[in-house]
Scaffold this motif. Structure first.
Motif: not given
Length: 636
Positions: A59-83
């Motif tokens: 498996p690939g967390l970063a490399s198999t997520s097509w055009y945008h990769g999100c693989w951090n699900y802790g308290e570490d990242e904040y994505w554009q909330p409208s997405e």
């Protein structure tokens, strides 16, 4: 057709075949029209060709997520909330079902609701789908080991070692996120009645350990020194070796001994609870990691990168197809899909620098883990601390060197080209700054930008932004720094934090300090070495810092039973004003000394997690197959 569907769909979305043809095409072939059944296995070359499927199923967390990769699900990242297409945003809302529903998830099953392959999910699926397919492939290979007759003993060992490694590896990948599963260590016959029960996590780990141990016995330390490997010297870095197998064996045991996995395996008669950890499993982990470190010390195969080359571990920029990792990477994720690499820069930069992308920024609370160069943590980001030397009016001064290499903070130069406004050329991340307000729905919500996987000068002014030069990111599933930290944790919980394993004479404390010292950070302060809890607080912080944004945090918080506990449920933004003496552009030349006022942090979101959020739910159709394959608690 129904029998074929039953066999593989009930194997939890394993692939319908080992090729890209449909099941109908496969079944409609006339008897005898294919090659002989033993042909793929008769010699090393053929068998290795069959086995390459397992590499494709990594498996690939970063490399198999097509055009945008999100693989951090802790308290570490904040994505554009409208997405709504990003898995991280769904997880922030407590919706773990999204692992197989949203577009940008590295976990897809690859099977739609009608049981058909969804070509929009990479055909095989991602972690879930690919791992079950890989398990089938390894069992098929092991079933046919007896047909490998035209081969030397070395070649037979290499084939068998890889098969045992991958069977354990694929099971372990699934276990990390879903917990105990049926351990399929045989080729399921077509007449089988599917009622294989879910095992406890520790029972699964025991079976995986047996396979990893067989791999350790059979695999070489260095493929380049084998007769087979000498034909491809320098090109064997993606293959598992004895050290990699030992590292995964240790990781498998450490996870089994961690508080979450120990808690859910209480029905195990050998359950032993010491500070939430299982001492026996931690000792086994310590010995596996110790043996790996011992062999590596003798072989010199892997080494910590110098800090001068630290960022080469994480990405390469304008270096063609060069793979990141240096000599520190022990085992890589799947490298087959690089689409996201073209888009990462757009996601990591505010619209002032690059207009496009789905924006993501490191949370302020996570940046706070990056303490001071003297090795001491920041206890309260808003308060002066004479002990550590932290000052909220000079929050960027004397920080852990990794803080400066991983983050863009206020005043850092981001554009080389002349002629730009100061608030464009230099990061304007103060309250009301252009990096935060030019496009409020997409711009820097948290007060920091990430540069761990992206050259700091990627922007539309200097190099055209997103696609001007090749950027390559490939995550290490295990690298040497991680091994030192896992060794430290397992020794601390198995023997004591000032003790060593029996296999390798290195104390838990010294193992952590090796990683810190590489980054020119001082040793763990004495005040944290008076008891186990103090040591663990610093070890956990070091894991957060050294392994930041590499996909480890979500699993770490879960296995430590912390993901539903404050403050780990909050994602924060930092706000501050530039002091009057800071408004001179000349001061930007040394942003570490920037003077700020009124520094504070406020929550962007508080995740309302409960005990059910320690595991992903199984697909609803899977838990309806038979009673022994039951749903994880809270997702019924």
């Amino acid at each position: 057709m129904k029998k074929f569907y039953k066999i593989y769909t009930l194997l939890f979305a394993a692939a319908l075949s080992l090729s890209s043809v449909s099941c109908t095409d496969y079944l409609d072939k006339a008897p005898g029209s294919d090659i002989a059944p033993t042909e793929p296995y008769k010699n090393y070359t053929n068998f290795q060709g069959f086995l390459e499927q397992c590499y494709n199923d990594i498996p690939g967390l970063a490399s198999t997520s097509w055009y945008h990769g999100c693989w951090n699900y802790g308290e570490d990242e904040y994505w554009q909330p409208s997405e709504t297409r990003m898995l991280t945003n769904a997880i922030d809302q407590g919706n773990y079902w999204a692992w197989d529903e949203v577009q940008y998830s590295p976990f897809h099953s690859g099977i739609d609701l009608d049981g058909n392959h969804d070509v929009n999910r990479d055909f095989k699926g991602r972690l879930w789908g690919m791992c079950w397919q890989g398990i089938y492939a390894t069992n098929l290979g092991l079933e046919n080991l007896g047909n490998l007759v035209d081969a030397t003993q070395e070649e037979k060992n290499l084939i068998a070692g890889q098969l045992y490694f991958f069977r354990a590896f694929f099971h372990f990948q699934i276990m990390q996120y879903w917990g105990g599963i049926p351990y399929i260590d045989f080729l399921i016959p077509s007449v089988a009645v599917f009622n294989y029960p879910r095992l406890t996590y520790q029972a699964c780990a025991d079976k995986a350990a047996e396979d990893f141990k067989k791999a350790v016995e059979l695999l070489p330390v260095d493929w380049d020194k084998t007769t087979v490997g000498k034909q491809n010297v320098g090109k064997n870095k993606f293959r598992p070796n004895k050290i990699a197998a030992l590292c995964f064996l240790g990781k498998n045991y450490l996870w089994a001994g961690s508080p979450l996995m120990n808690e859910v395996s209480k029905e195990n008669p050998d359950f032993k609870n010491v500070n939430g950890y299982n001492k026996e499993y931690c000792q086994k982990a310590a010995e596996a990691f110790g043996e790996a470190l011992k062999i590596n010390k003798e072989a010199g195969l892997y080494q910590l990168s110098s800090y001068e080359n630290y960022m080469n571990i994480f990405y390469t920029y304008d270096q063609g197809e060069k793979i990141p990792g240096e000599k520190e990477a022990i085992f890589y994720e799947n490298s087959s899909n690089n689409n996201w690499n073209w888009n990462q820069v757009t996601d990591y930069r505010p619209t002032t620098l690059i207009q496009g992308g789905i924006k993501v920024y490191p949370t302020a609370n996570y940046v706070d883990y990056f303490g001071m160069a003297n090795g001491k943590p920041i206890k309260d980001i808003t308060k002066k601390d004479p002990d550590s030397g932290y000052d909220p009016e000079y929050p960027f001064k004397n920080r852990d060197p990794r803080f400066y290499d991983l983050f863009i903070y206020d005043g850092v130069k981001c554009v080389k080209s002349a002629g730009q406004d100061a608030d464009v050329q230099y990061a304007s991340l103060y309250t009301g700054g252009k990096y935060r307000t030019a496009t409020p729905a997409k711009d820097c919500f948290t007060g920091y930008c990430l540069k761990k996987f992206c050259d700091p000068y990627r922007n539309r002014f200097d190099d055209g932004g997103e696609r001007a030069k090749m950027m390559r990111v490939l995550l290490s599933m295990i690298r040497l720094a991680d091994v030192y930290l896992m060794y430290a944790e397992s020794v601390a919980q198995g023997y004591g934090y000032k003790e060593s394993s029996q296999a390798f004479k290195l104390s838990a404390v010294d193992a952590v300090n090796i990683v810190r010292n590489r980054a020119h950070v001082d040793n763990i302060a004495d005040e944290y070495l008076t008891n186990l809890d103090g040591f663990m607080s610093e070890l956990r912080r070091e894991r957060a810092v050294e392994l930041a944004f590499e996909g480890h945090r979500f699993t770490d918080l879960r296995r430590w039973l912390l993901i539903d506990k404050a403050p780990y449920t909050q994602k924060m933004a930092v706000y501050f004003d530039r002091a009057a003496d800071q408004k001179d552009v000349a001061r930007y030349d040394d942003p570490k000394n920037n003077h700020v006022l009124n520094l504070k942090e406020e929550p962007l979101i508080t995740r309302k997690f409960t005990s059910k959020h320690y595991w992903f739910p199984f697909l609803r159709k899977d838990v309806k197959m038979y009673p022994e394959f039951y749903q994880n608690p809270g997702w019924e």
